[in-house]
Design an enzyme around this catalytic site. Structure first.
Site, PDB file in Angstrom:
ATOM      1  N   HIS A  69       2.447   1.133  -4.046  1.00  0.00           N
ATOM      2  CA  HIS A  69       3.166   1.914  -4.841  1.00  0.00           C
ATOM      3  C   HIS A  69       2.971   3.169  -5.226  1.00  0.00           C
ATOM      4  CE1 HIS A  69       4.780  -2.389  -6.809  1.00  0.00           C
ATOM      5  NE2 HIS A  69       4.887  -2.208  -5.428  1.00  0.00           N
ATOM      6  N   ASP A  95       0.391  -3.169  -4.725  1.00  0.00           N
ATOM      7  CA  ASP A  95       0.863  -2.553  -6.059  1.00  0.00           C
ATOM      8  C   ASP A  95       0.382  -0.982  -5.946  1.00  0.00           C
ATOM      9  OD1 ASP A  95       1.594  -1.891  -8.909  1.00  0.00           O
ATOM     10  OD2 ASP A  95       2.052  -3.875  -8.982  1.00  0.00           O
TER      11      ASP A  95
END
Length: 391
Positions: free
Chosen positions: A236, A213
């Site tokens: 991310h 993430d």
């Protein structure tokens, strides 16, 4: 800035050399990877936290020690500052041990705590990710969290395979995180590297993060957070938000990201807010950042953030203003390198770009920009062109 951080950490190390040492092995820890050492660690903490002389709690790595710990909470305040030195390996139970939002290792109300060393912290997340993928679990615990720890310092540690977020800093002002190495598989869900929330005057620097993430997420109610010299990827990217969830009024100011390398991530640098929220995010800057093969948009302003298949349309939003991008360069595998998706009810203002240039990994595929309800200006070489920013 880096010189100041190095001096602070060196002074802390020098002071630690003259402190009383409380070794977990002297309080019953086995460090064999099989025996539960939780109670031994708590006994050691009680002694170190109750020492008037400023002590060192030592998790020795001598003999390749591996310490199995259950859920554990180190609470303060202590009678003096504690240095928590981790040179061995901490390992989580290899089982599902909670059905709630929880944290494996938590430090609560311990101002001045320093946690450092050459050790590693293994969250053993695989069993949790499998459970989440089958919809048999709703939550996966964080690996380490600091709550109410003003003056926090975390240095030199390695984190891997957290079930959820790896390192969370909450309501802990004047914190320095440096020299960290954080890893988890690219497809591991919600395994943010570092999450900062409700904190002011925070420095995150000289670290390598590759997770499933956000490498770094800066949450609500943060002020004066400086992120620099980060190698990010996979993951991310580096994000502010999400902000304004469930109509919340969130405020974020003076966030600065500089001198980073972001490679093979889903996005590059992103600001994300929910429809229906309130508050503001302003005085945000991104400078001297290199990107390599970002799969989605490199620059993202998203006031329509929705991690679900659908989200209801709502009026109102967290206002975004005074955001600068300077000296950002690199490549994207996506069609749209710059995405400014701002709200019609609360448009973005004061967006500036200077020497921002991206190219496609496909030489025959020119990059595009997307821009709606954003006002600002661009100077120097900005590629692809962003029509809504005046030149």
């Amino acid at each position: 800035m880096e010189l100041v951080i190095s001096i602070i950490l060196c002074l802390a190390s020098a002071v630690a050399g003259h402190r009383p040492i409380h070794n977990v092995l002297n309080y019953g820890a086995m460090g064999d990877g099989n025996t539960d050492d939780t109670q031994a660690f708590l006994k050691t903490w009680k002694a170190a936290c109750g020492d008037h002389n400023g002590s060192v709690l030592l998790v020795t790595g001598k003999g390749t020690r591996k310490y199995l710990l259950g859920k554990i909470e180190f609470t303060g305040p202590c009678l003096s500052d504690v240095n928590f030195q981790i040179d061995g390996e901490l390992v989580a139970p290899n089982k599902l041990w909670t059905n709630e939002i929880d944290t494996w290792i938590q430090f609560r109300n311990v101002p001045g705590i320093s946690v450092y060393g050459h050790g590693s912290i293994d969250g053993r997340g695989f069993i949790w990710w499998n459970c989440l993928s089958k919809n048999q679990c709703r939550y996966a615990p964080y690996t380490m969290e600091f709550m109410g720890c003003n003056g926090l310092k975390v240095n030199g540690l390695s984190f891997k395979d957290s079930p959820g977020k790896h390192l969370v800093v909450y309501k802990s002002n004047d914190s320095i995180l440096t020299g960290l190495h954080i890893t988890a598989p690219e497809d591991s869900p919600n395994t943010d590297g570092i999450l900062i929330s409700d904190s002011q005057h925070v420095i995150i620097t000289q670290s390598t993060i590759g997770v499933g993430d956000d490498c770094i997420a800066i949450g609500p109610r943060c002020y004066d957070v400086n992120v620099s010299n980060i190698n990010c990827g996979p993951g991310h990217g580096i994000s502010i938000g999400s902000l304004g969830e469930n109509g919340a009024e969130d405020i974020v100011e003076h966030i600065h990201v500089s001198d980073c390398n972001i490679s093979n991530t889903l996005t590059g640098v992103r600001i994300k807010t929910w429809q229906g929220g309130a508050g503001h995010a302003k005085f945000l800057s991104y400078s001297n950042i290199n990107f390599n093969s970002v799969r989605g948009s490199i620059i993202v302003l998203d006031q329509y953030y929705c991690p679900h298949s659908t989200c209801p349309n709502k009026t109102g939003n967290v206002a975004i203003s005074d955001v600068s991008y300077k000296g950002l360069h690199g490549s994207s595998t996506s069609d749209v390198a710059i995405k400014l998706a701002c709200s019609s009810s609360v448009p973005c203002h004061g967006i500036t770009m200077d020497e921002v240039s991206f190219f496609s990994t496909n030489a025959n595929h020119p990059l595009l920009s997307y821009c709606i309800n954003a006002v600002g200006s661009s100077t120097g070489n900005v590629r692809p062109d962003v029509p809504c920013l005046q030149r």
